[in-house]
Design a protein around this motif. Sequence first.
Motif, PDB file in Angstrom:
ATOM      1  N   THR A   1       6.235 -13.615  12.556  1.00 40.27           N
ATOM      2  CA  THR A   1       4.957 -13.759  11.861  1.00 40.27           C
ATOM      3  C   THR A   1       4.010 -12.637  12.217  1.00 40.27           C
ATOM      4  O   THR A   1       3.315 -12.077  11.365  1.00 40.27           O
ATOM      5  CB  THR A   1       4.324 -15.110  12.222  1.00 40.27           C
ATOM      6  OG1 THR A   1       5.239 -16.160  11.902  1.00 40.27           O
ATOM      7  CG2 THR A   1       3.036 -15.326  11.457  1.00 40.27           C
ATOM      8  N   GLN A   2       3.975 -12.267  13.494  1.00 37.27           N
ATOM      9  CA  GLN A   2       3.108 -11.183  13.932  1.00 37.27           C
ATOM     10  C   GLN A   2       3.531  -9.856  13.308  1.00 37.27           C
ATOM     11  O   GLN A   2       2.693  -9.063  12.863  1.00 37.27           O
ATOM     12  CB  GLN A   2       3.132 -11.084  15.458  1.00 37.27           C
ATOM     13  CG  GLN A   2       2.158 -10.055  16.015  1.00 37.27           C
ATOM     14  CD  GLN A   2       2.173 -10.055  17.533  1.00 37.27           C
ATOM     15  OE1 GLN A   2       2.917 -10.809  18.135  1.00 37.27           O
ATOM     16  NE2 GLN A   2       1.353  -9.220  18.122  1.00 37.27           N
ATOM     17  N   SER A   3       4.855  -9.614  13.230  1.00 38.87           N
ATOM     18  CA  SER A   3       5.341  -8.377  12.611  1.00 38.87           C
ATOM     19  C   SER A   3       4.996  -8.328  11.133  1.00 38.87           C
ATOM     20  O   SER A   3       4.598  -7.286  10.596  1.00 38.87           O
ATOM     21  CB  SER A   3       6.859  -8.273  12.805  1.00 38.87           C
ATOM     22  OG  SER A   3       7.201  -8.252  14.169  1.00 38.87           O
ATOM     23  N   TYR A   4       5.102  -9.498  10.460  1.00 36.19           N
ATOM     24  CA  TYR A   4       4.767  -9.551   9.041  1.00 36.19           C
ATOM     25  C   TYR A   4       3.287  -9.269   8.814  1.00 36.19           C
ATOM     26  O   TYR A   4       2.902  -8.519   7.908  1.00 36.19           O
ATOM     27  CB  TYR A   4       5.151 -10.920   8.489  1.00 36.19           C
ATOM     28  CG  TYR A   4       4.700 -11.162   7.063  1.00 36.19           C
ATOM     29  CD1 TYR A   4       5.367 -10.567   5.986  1.00 36.19           C
ATOM     30  CD2 TYR A   4       3.598 -11.974   6.794  1.00 36.19           C
ATOM     31  CE1 TYR A   4       4.948 -10.791   4.684  1.00 36.19           C
ATOM     32  CE2 TYR A   4       3.179 -12.206   5.502  1.00 36.19           C
ATOM     33  CZ  TYR A   4       3.848 -11.595   4.447  1.00 36.19           C
ATOM     34  OH  TYR A   4       3.423 -11.811   3.159  1.00 36.19           O
ATOM     35  N   MET A   5       2.439  -9.869   9.669  1.00 31.53           N
ATOM     36  CA  MET A   5       0.998  -9.660   9.515  1.00 31.53           C
ATOM     37  C   MET A   5       0.628  -8.206   9.801  1.00 31.53           C
ATOM     38  O   MET A   5      -0.231  -7.617   9.121  1.00 31.53           O
ATOM     39  CB  MET A   5       0.241 -10.592  10.464  1.00 31.53           C
ATOM     40  CG  MET A   5       0.406 -12.085  10.132  1.00 31.53           C
ATOM     41  SD  MET A   5      -0.214 -12.506   8.490  1.00 31.53           S
ATOM     42  CE  MET A   5      -1.961 -12.160   8.703  1.00 31.53           C
ATOM     43  N   GLU A   6       1.267  -7.603  10.795  1.00 30.04           N
ATOM     44  CA  GLU A   6       0.971  -6.205  11.091  1.00 30.04           C
ATOM     45  C   GLU A   6       1.409  -5.289   9.947  1.00 30.04           C
ATOM     46  O   GLU A   6       0.694  -4.346   9.576  1.00 30.04           O
ATOM     47  CB  GLU A   6       1.671  -5.801  12.385  1.00 30.04           C
ATOM     48  CG  GLU A   6       1.078  -6.461  13.621  1.00 30.04           C
ATOM     49  CD  GLU A   6       1.829  -6.101  14.874  1.00 30.04           C
ATOM     50  OE1 GLU A   6       2.891  -5.424  14.741  1.00 30.04           O
ATOM     51  OE2 GLU A   6       1.396  -6.485  15.976  1.00 30.04           O
ATOM     52  N   ALA A   7       2.580  -5.572   9.346  1.00 31.79           N
ATOM     53  CA  ALA A   7       3.040  -4.761   8.214  1.00 31.79           C
ATOM     54  C   ALA A   7       2.105  -4.911   7.013  1.00 31.79           C
ATOM     55  O   ALA A   7       1.783  -3.938   6.323  1.00 31.79           O
ATOM     56  CB  ALA A   7       4.468  -5.173   7.849  1.00 31.79           C
ATOM     57  N   LYS A   8       1.662  -6.150   6.794  1.00 34.65           N
ATOM     58  CA  LYS A   8       0.741  -6.382   5.672  1.00 34.65           C
ATOM     59  C   LYS A   8      -0.591  -5.683   5.897  1.00 34.65           C
ATOM     60  O   LYS A   8      -1.188  -5.111   4.972  1.00 34.65           O
ATOM     61  CB  LYS A   8       0.533  -7.886   5.501  1.00 34.65           C
ATOM     62  CG  LYS A   8      -0.193  -8.270   4.224  1.00 34.65           C
ATOM     63  CD  LYS A   8      -0.201  -9.771   4.048  1.00 34.65           C
ATOM     64  CE  LYS A   8      -0.898 -10.148   2.746  1.00 34.65           C
ATOM     65  NZ  LYS A   8      -0.901 -11.618   2.538  1.00 34.65           N
TER      66      LYS A   8
END
Length: 297
Positions: free
Chosen positions: A279-286
């Motif tokens: 989830t953290q990786s997804y939020m950072e990519a977004k």
Amino acid sequence: MGRGLQRLNRAHRGKLQVVITKGNIRPVVPLIAAKFATECNIIVRNHVPILTHRKLYKKEPESAFVDLFIGKLKAKFDINTDVTVKKACREMMKSAVRQQRYRLKQEYFDPFPLHLVTKTSLKCMTNEQWIKLLELWKSPKKMETCQKNKDNRGNVKYHHTTGSHAYMVHVENLGDKYNDEEPDAFDLFKEFHYSNKKNAMPLLYRRLLLKWKTSCLQQQKNVGFKNARPRSSEQNTEAELEAEKRANAELRVQVADLSKKVQESEEARIMDREEMKRTQSYMEAKLDLLLSQVRPS
């Protein structure tokens, strides 16, 4: 809280004298050894920060905590801090620190997911020291070591019941219990594993005793003695042995179920941690994508 030691000091109208001989880390007298060990744990709990490794207490400025520990002991006991006693005090501090580190992990780390573990320091510790301790517990190598130690502790079948008494100290304090005769292996096993509170004899001791009685009866039979009916005490021992076997089998089933639940809980905890990472990786990519789309005016 150390109130038992205070009562002893008042009764003796002075500090309780502690004598530690060379090669030992505790006094020989059982009562003094118990009070000494208890006071060491109290001092560590209230005055000494828990570091990640015992070798850190040898460096500056952490080495001052060793002097603080010995000073607190001198305030409680009549103790001569020569080289032998200082070495024993350092060993007792090492043991108390290890126990306190284990208690902190059991109370503040193991019951919670990683994102809910408190980041605020505890008593006698700074935030930096507490964070380093958390990082140690979270490392995969440390978690693997803890699991191995837990499995090894679960394999111990017969726990000793001597408390803070060391082996040699307990043997020396047997006194005239065996009428000036050297206790054999059966006697020593019973001394170290028999619980007066539970009033239960260990299963292994019963098995050895029953095997010894059977061997004696077989020897009598071989030399021509008539077969005698088994005594009621032997029958009771066999019945108790069978009942204890059944109880141990039920206990093993319960332990297996509990281990399975613990393993499932640990797996769920690992899955939660991986989900948080994703989830953290997804939020950072977004967030990176949104920032890349912003054009300066």
